[in-house]
Design a protein around this motif. Structure first.
Motif, PDB file in Angstrom:
ATOM      1  N   GLU A 185      31.711 -52.794  -3.999  1.00 44.96           N
ATOM      2  CA  GLU A 185      31.439 -53.367  -2.681  1.00 44.96           C
ATOM      3  C   GLU A 185      30.327 -54.416  -2.744  1.00 44.96           C
ATOM      4  N   TYR A 186      29.312 -54.157  -3.574  1.00 45.42           N
ATOM      5  CA  TYR A 186      28.171 -55.069  -3.659  1.00 45.42           C
ATOM      6  C   TYR A 186      28.068 -55.714  -5.041  1.00 45.42           C
ATOM      7  N   TYR A 401      33.198 -48.894   7.459  1.00 46.18           N
ATOM      8  CA  TYR A 401      32.026 -48.656   6.611  1.00 46.18           C
ATOM      9  C   TYR A 401      32.086 -49.530   5.360  1.00 46.18           C
ATOM     10  N   ASP A 402      30.981 -49.599   4.643  1.00 46.66           N
ATOM     11  CA  ASP A 402      30.869 -50.509   3.506  1.00 46.66           C
ATOM     12  C   ASP A 402      31.189 -49.833   2.176  1.00 46.66           C
ATOM     13  N   HIS A 465      27.411 -46.255   7.086  1.00 45.23           N
ATOM     14  CA  HIS A 465      27.214 -47.235   6.007  1.00 45.23           C
ATOM     15  C   HIS A 465      26.279 -46.668   4.958  1.00 45.23           C
ATOM     16  N   LYS A 477      23.088 -56.421   9.602  1.00 41.47           N
ATOM     17  CA  LYS A 477      24.467 -56.725   9.951  1.00 41.47           C
ATOM     18  C   LYS A 477      24.817 -56.080  11.288  1.00 41.47           C
ATOM     19  N   PHE A 480      26.675 -52.764  11.659  1.00 35.60           N
ATOM     20  CA  PHE A 480      25.984 -51.519  11.330  1.00 35.60           C
ATOM     21  C   PHE A 480      24.831 -51.193  12.277  1.00 35.60           C
TER      22      PHE A 480
END
Length: 622
Positions: A185-186, A401-402, A465, A477, A480
């Motif tokens: 994701e990141y 969600y992330d 998150h 963000k 969130f």
């Protein structure tokens, strides 16, 4: 005239060549063009991947040094293949196969021949590699895990494949990328940006210095560190409690939506997917089709929610004005749908909302469900209203969600039932199972935890998150930080929460009380079916529990789902109470309960479909 024309043509051609040469020398700095030039070699400098810390600054993931044996196919000279393979500890067939693949990818660009050598192997090879032209050793960072937990959330990294190379020009063969979880994701934040140095070669293929005096060279940019919302201690404790059990746990901070723990059982040590044994270990984990340790049950499992869903039906009924908290319904140890009696385990008698919740009375909620549908002239209209209310709690859709994977769950629509029964050919009695969280409704553990957080907040939630901050910068963000409001007015939550608090004091969850902590919760026992030899067979029920605490100032909302766990308070309730106590107090006072949950396993239940042993069936789920 001919001489003038000829001179003009020669002059134009000369100017054109000079202009093009000047452009190439002065203006054309395209790295793609540089890499296509056989007289130029690119040497990459990889930065360290960003560290990952938990919400309290405790280290979760760092880096460790590793070394890759690289090959540039066009520079390889004849060599003693057997000697070289023995030196690297690989077989000749694999060497030839890898070299051919590298040549297909690019004869000029470096590719990984042998990945992730240890420090010891590197030390013994360093000097000997000089005699093998076209091969060299490149330093690389691998992940180091400061925890043996959280593999499903943290994710892992692996070499880019052909698809990655096609989709993202940043990567070259042999590089690493995030494959699952936070690592995926990141990815762009964690990986940083690699540096590159271009080396000019002469006609004898010897290095003669930096290309264009290093004007195109870049320095690496360090990957940024991430602070995530997980509580390392709680995550590790939850995974210990899940030993020998299958299921999922999600814990959320209600006031922020921050995920405190996300646990899937069974799981695995994330360090198994690091180093030269990564591929072998992953294959073993992935092809375990019975336990499925790589399948994240906390965000992918979609069981029926069971009795925790009753709280939402109570809220909808209050919002629609079809009942009041003091409205009573009689339970005859069950209720009738047509001539068929459906069971109930509450003991029978007159039930209002409070006792209906804490005794988990099926008859009360079946009657309440009917009242919602009876308010409207058609079931289609009633279903639209009911569906809208349920989806406002984050059910039946992706939460946003992330994390890079998840499931929608299911809140059935009128179109769903029209397809099953026919348009205008069904009524609330057809779907009465939805009144107690069975039937066609389905939810993931994280959706149930989020639903519970919305109740704890009296009508709103924040998208769950895992990212807390990047470096020193807190996340901002909107998805969130902005509250999502349900369709239920705030005043309707208190009587439902009061009933959930009574669950712990004198209801179905009274066996799992925590000293000095006021908890609101709801037990759930979920019917469990599968096909054995083509025959639909009922297995031992799933155990489900949702809760939040403290009641007046919620700091944690949790959902626990245990496959084949019998009934709600037997496994899920006990585990939820231990995790709440661990998070709020930092220690466990009920040592006997803790020891029992750590030692108890359900492996005997999971073996029953294969052993032929009978299942323990709760005839009073209805």
């Amino acid at each position: 005239m001919k001489k003038i024309l000829l001179s003009s043509i020669i002059l134009i051609i000369g100017i054109t060549f000079i202009g093009r040469l000047s452009y190439l020398q002065i203006f054309s700095f395209s790295t793609d063009q540089v890499l296509e030039d056989p007289a130029i070699k690119a040497i990459y400098d990889y930065p360290e991947r960003g560290y990952i810390y938990d919400r309290n600054g405790k280290l979760l993931v760092a880096n460790q040094a590793a070394y890759d044996v690289m090959v540039i196919p066009r520079e390889v000279k004849p060599l003693d293949t057997l000697e070289f393979c023995n030196l690297l500890g690989i077989d000749k067939a694999n060497f030839i196969k890898t070299l051919k693949r590298a040549r297909r990818y690019s004869p000029r660009l470096p590719s990984v021949l042998v990945p992730q050598l240890s420090k010891e192997d590197y030390a013994s090879l360093q000097e000997k590699m000089r005699k093998y032209e076209g091969f060299y050793i490149q330093k690389r960072s691998l992940r180091y895990y400061a925890t043996n937990s959280g593999a499903n959330v943290l994710g892992y990294i692996s070499e880019v494949n052909d698809r990655d190379l096609e989709q993202n020009p940043y990567y070259v063969a042999g590089e690493l990328t995030g494959r699952t979880g936070i690592e995926k994701e990141y990815e762009e934040v964690l990986r940083g940006r690699k540096g590159v140095m271009y080396i000019q070669k002469d006609r004898f293929n010897r290095d003669i210095g930096p290309y264009k005096n290093g004007k195109l060279d870049t320095i690496p940019e360090q990957g940024k560190e991430l602070h995530v919302t997980l509580d390392k201690v709680l995550q590790e404790y939850g995974e210990r409690l899940m030993h020998g059990k299958r299921g999922g746990i999600a814990a959320i901070e209600p006031k922020s939506g921050e995920i405190l723990a996300l646990i899937s059982g069974p799981t695995y040590d994330p360090s198994l997917l690091v180093g030269r044994e990564r591929s072998k270990n992953y294959t073993k984990l992935y092809y375990d089709t019975i336990a499925q340790p790589t399948w994240d049950r906390s965000i992918l499992a979609e069981p029926s929610p069971g009795s925790p869903f009753k709280t939402l039906n109570a809220l909808v009924a209050l919002q629609e004005g079809v009942i009041k908290p003091e409205t009573t319904i009689r339970c005859y140890n069950g209720f009738f749908v047509g001539r068929k009696k459906r069971g109930c385990h509450c003991g029978g008698g007159i039930r209002n909302m409070n006792s209906g919740i804490y005794k988990s009375c099926n008859a009360y909620f079946a009657g309440t469900f009917r009242k919602i549908y009876d308010k409207y002239p058609t079931t289609d209209e009633a279903q639209d209203v009911w569906e809208k209310h349920m989806k406002s709690f984050g059910l039946g859709n992706y939460l946003g969600y992330d994390l890079p994977t998840g499931r929608r769950g299911r809140i059935p629509s009128k179109e769903y039932y029209d397809k099953v029964y026919g348009d205008n050919r069904w009524a609330s009695s057809f779907i009465i199972s939805n009144s107690i969280g069975q039937g066609e409704v389905a939810a993931t553990p994280i959706q149930l935890a989020n639903m519970t957080a919305a109740i704890a907040n009296r009508g709103h939630y924040f998208t769950p998150h895992v990212l807390k901050k990047i470096g020193d910068k807190e996340i901002s963000k909107p998805q969130f930080t902005q509250a999502k409001h349900t369709t239920i007015d705030k005043q309707h939550f208190d009587p439902v929460i009061q009933g959930m608090a009574e669950v712990y004091k004198k209801g179905t969850g009274r066996w799992v009380q925590i000293p000095d902590i006021e908890i609101a919760g709801k037990t759930g026992t979920v019917e469990n079916y599968t096909k054995i030899d083509g025959v639909k067979t009922q297995l031992t029920d799933h155990s489900v529990f949702v809760a939040f605490a403290p009641v007046d100032n919620p700091k944690i909302a949790i959902a626990v789902y245990i496959e084949n766990g019998y009934y709600g308070s037997r496994y899920a309730g006990h585990i939820a109470s231990l995790m709440i106590e661990k998070y709020l107090k930092g220690e466990i006072t009920r040592k006997d309960l803790e020891q029992r949950m750590l030692e108890k396993t359900l492996e005997h239940e999971y073996a029953k479909p294969y052993s032929g042993q009978p299942f323990e069936i709760n005839q009073y789920v209805w």
